[in-house]
Motif scaffolding. Structure first.
Motif, mmCIF file in Angstrom:
data_model
loop_
_atom_site.group_PDB
_atom_site.id
_atom_site.type_symbol
_atom_site.label_atom_id
_atom_site.label_comp_id
_atom_site.label_asym_id
_atom_site.label_seq_id
_atom_site.Cartn_x
_atom_site.Cartn_y
_atom_site.Cartn_z
ATOM 1 N N MET A 1 0.825 -1.207 0.000
ATOM 2 C CA MET A 1 0.000 0.000 0.000
ATOM 3 C C MET A 1 0.864 1.264 0.000
ATOM 4 S SD MET A 1 -3.127 -1.172 2.544
ATOM 5 C CE MET A 1 -4.287 -0.001 1.827
ATOM 6 N N SER A 2 1.910 1.250 -0.813
ATOM 7 C CA SER A 2 2.788 2.412 -0.925
ATOM 8 C C SER A 2 2.514 3.233 -2.180
ATOM 9 C CB SER A 2 4.257 1.969 -0.924
ATOM 10 O OG SER A 2 4.510 1.082 -2.004
ATOM 11 N N GLU A 3 1.722 2.679 -3.095
ATOM 12 C CA GLU A 3 1.443 3.356 -4.355
ATOM 13 C C GLU A 3 -0.041 3.226 -4.688
ATOM 14 O OE1 GLU A 3 4.008 1.421 -7.147
ATOM 15 O OE2 GLU A 3 5.778 2.572 -6.548
ATOM 16 N N GLY A 4 -0.457 3.958 -5.738
ATOM 17 C CA GLY A 4 -1.828 3.868 -6.196
ATOM 18 C C GLY A 4 -2.758 4.760 -5.395
ATOM 19 N N THR A 5 -4.058 4.484 -5.488
ATOM 20 C CA THR A 5 -5.060 5.341 -4.862
ATOM 21 C C THR A 5 -5.400 4.924 -3.432
ATOM 22 O OG1 THR A 5 -6.841 3.993 -5.801
ATOM 23 C CG2 THR A 5 -6.096 5.899 -7.096
ATOM 24 N N LEU A 6 -4.960 3.743 -3.012
ATOM 25 C CA LEU A 6 -5.260 3.230 -1.674
ATOM 26 C C LEU A 6 -3.938 2.971 -0.963
ATOM 27 C CD1 LEU A 6 -8.019 0.689 -2.777
ATOM 28 C CD2 LEU A 6 -8.370 3.040 -1.985
ATOM 29 N N ARG A 7 -3.607 3.795 0.018
ATOM 30 C CA ARG A 7 -2.268 3.777 0.603
ATOM 31 C C ARG A 7 -2.326 3.837 2.119
ATOM 32 N NH1 ARG A 7 1.517 7.885 -2.952
ATOM 33 N NH2 ARG A 7 0.742 7.339 -5.033
ATOM 34 N N ILE A 8 -1.133 3.677 2.716
ATOM 35 C CA ILE A 8 -0.939 4.059 4.115
ATOM 36 C C ILE A 8 0.109 5.167 4.138
ATOM 37 C CG2 ILE A 8 -1.521 1.776 4.980
ATOM 38 C CD1 ILE A 8 1.536 1.426 5.594
ATOM 39 N N ALA A 9 0.174 5.874 5.254
ATOM 40 C CA ALA A 9 1.202 6.897 5.411
ATOM 41 C C ALA A 9 2.584 6.235 5.395
ATOM 42 C CB ALA A 9 1.000 7.651 6.722
ATOM 43 N N ARG A 10 3.539 6.896 4.768
ATOM 44 C CA ARG A 10 4.882 6.329 4.640
ATOM 45 C C ARG A 10 5.572 6.250 6.003
ATOM 46 N NH1 ARG A 10 10.006 9.018 1.368
ATOM 47 N NH2 ARG A 10 11.556 7.446 1.970
ATOM 48 N N PRO A 11 5.978 5.053 6.440
ATOM 49 C CA PRO A 11 6.712 4.956 7.708
ATOM 50 C C PRO A 11 8.137 5.478 7.556
ATOM 51 C CG PRO A 11 6.521 2.794 6.669
ATOM 52 C CD PRO A 11 5.742 3.748 5.808
ATOM 53 N N LEU A 12 8.565 6.325 8.483
ATOM 54 C CA LEU A 12 9.895 6.924 8.406
ATOM 55 C C LEU A 12 10.845 6.429 9.498
ATOM 56 C CD1 LEU A 12 8.954 10.665 7.685
ATOM 57 C CD2 LEU A 12 9.745 8.948 6.029
ATOM 58 N N PHE A 13 10.335 6.283 10.721
ATOM 59 C CA PHE A 13 11.243 5.974 11.833
ATOM 60 C C PHE A 13 10.421 5.567 13.049
ATOM 61 C CE2 PHE A 13 13.191 7.787 15.763
ATOM 62 C CZ PHE A 13 14.286 6.931 15.862
ATOM 63 N N ALA A 14 10.985 4.680 13.860
ATOM 64 C CA ALA A 14 10.364 4.327 15.137
ATOM 65 C C ALA A 14 11.436 4.112 16.186
ATOM 66 C CB ALA A 14 9.503 3.071 14.997
ATOM 67 N N CYS A 15 11.152 4.553 17.379
ATOM 68 C CA CYS A 15 11.916 4.209 18.575
ATOM 69 C C CYS A 15 10.885 3.621 19.539
ATOM 70 C CB CYS A 15 12.611 5.426 19.160
ATOM 71 S SG CYS A 15 13.581 5.080 20.638
ATOM 72 N N SER A 16 10.570 2.342 19.320
ATOM 73 C CA SER A 16 9.450 1.717 20.011
ATOM 74 C C SER A 16 9.639 1.700 21.517
ATOM 75 C CB SER A 16 9.253 0.289 19.486
ATOM 76 O OG SER A 16 8.959 0.298 18.102
ATOM 77 N N ALA A 17 10.876 1.570 21.975
ATOM 78 C CA ALA A 17 11.128 1.513 23.418
ATOM 79 C C ALA A 17 10.664 2.780 24.118
ATOM 80 C CB ALA A 17 12.607 1.273 23.679
ATOM 81 N N HIS A 18 10.604 3.888 23.380
ATOM 82 C CA HIS A 18 10.150 5.159 23.952
ATOM 83 C C HIS A 18 8.845 5.635 23.316
ATOM 84 C CE1 HIS A 18 13.628 6.138 26.534
ATOM 85 N NE2 HIS A 18 14.272 5.357 25.684
ATOM 86 N N GLY A 19 8.139 4.706 22.672
ATOM 87 C CA GLY A 19 6.799 5.018 22.188
ATOM 88 C C GLY A 19 6.736 5.995 21.037
#
Length: 324
Positions: free
Chosen positions: A88-106
């Motif tokens: 779901m990175s292209e076309g008319t039905l997508r999600i927001a592009r993930p850039l970065f996560a630091c899950s330990a700090h939410g």
């Protein structure tokens, strides 16, 4: 360690300090956190989450900051974005592009999505011009679930228990009376559902219209941290009842208190079998009506609209009293 810069809106300095403190702590875990340059605050739910615009490594971004130390939502949201992004990175039905996560700090950072939340966009349109967004929304949900769908033994007991517990908190007596009657119909449907087979998938979890961003013919899904395996009908019902309890005119008659065109759009997108259409989805529409408890602070107009939606839902549940 240099504290990440954050110039808060003057009216929300306390929120800014909460955000700055968590970002500063996270820098010790991952130095990329220092690249988050906060801008305007979007929302702060005290003790739960803060959402704000930011610049991140040259991108216009949105940061979701989960404030509870025991909350694993950031990790789940990031994992779900990694799963969906190739599809779901292209076309008319997508999600927001993930850039970065630091899950330990939410911390979860996504690219900012141009456009308007779908419910806000619908209000700007004439009712006749709103209906094309219904099959598009249904197609977005189907695309996000297609790779994980499967049939499993059904159990409605937990859903029924949650609906009953929520309904007991209803502060409006006339709505509580309607909800009691809806519970009776849901219990009847639950008896048909128990030990049957229903479809499940890893689904959004909070699929209401404002979690889709509309821009021209493109829909981009956001806020997928609640994604987990569940019956596919739950998110359909979430979307439809969100519109239904607000009585958003979608240019079509109603069924179960929601847009018939929307109901049919989800049935078509998922190719629902008769038992899914006539039993499982109506049960989940009842669940979504009861699980979102109206507060005493809501305007009288919202309460009137909810009363009409619940009355229509109850009438159609009663009409559909014969097992599918």
């Amino acid at each position: 360690m240099t504290q990440p810069e954050f110039t808060p809106p003057s009216a929300d300095f306390d929120s800014a300090m909460v955000i700055a403190h968590q970002l500063e702590s996270a820098c010790a875990t991952d130095p990329r956190v220092a690249q988050i340059k906060p801008r305007a605050l979007i929302r702060h739910v005290k003790g739960k989450r803060a959402i704000f615009h930011a610049e991140f490594e040259g991108h216009d971004a949105v940061v979701r900051l989960f404030l509870s130390p025991d909350d694993d939502t950031a990790a789940r949201e990031w994992d779900e974005m990694q799963r969906l992004w190739p599809y779901m990175s292209e076309g008319t039905l997508r999600i927001a592009r993930p850039l970065f996560a630091c899950s330990a700090h939410g911390i979860v950072v996504t690219a900012a999505v141009p456009g308007t939340p779908l419910l806000e966009h619908l209000w700007t349109l004439d009712p006749a011009d709103r209906s094309p967004y219904l099959p598009a929304a249904a197609d977005w949900l189907r695309k996000s679930t297609a790779m994980s769908e499967g049939w499993r033994v059904a159990s409605a007991k937990g859903w029924l228990r949650r609906a009953r517990a929520a309904s007991e908190k209803q502060p409006w007596a006339h709505l509580a009376e309607l909800e009691s009657r809806i519970m009776t119909e849901m219990a009847r449907l639950a008896g048909q559902i128990e030990k049957a087979q229903w479809r499940t998938a890893i689904s959004h979890g909070d699929f209401h219209p404002n979690n889709l961003i509309a821009k021209e013919n493109q829909l981009t899904g956001i806020d997928i941290g609640g994604s987990r395996r569940m019956p596919i009908y739950k998110d359909m019902a979430r979307f439809l009842m969100h519109l239904g309890r607000r009585r958003v005119d979608m240019g079509s008659p109603l069924i179960y208190g929601v847009s018939r065109a929307g109901f049919e759009a989800f049935c078509a997108a998922f190719q629902l079998e008769p038992v899914e259409r006539n039993t499982f989805l109506p049960f989940m529409l009842g669940f979504e009506a009861l699980i979102r408890v109206e507060t005493e602070s809501l305007p009288a107009s919202r309460i009137r609209r909810a009363e009409k939606a619940y009355g229509d839902l109850l009438a159609d549940l009663r009409r559909n009293a014969t097992p599918a």
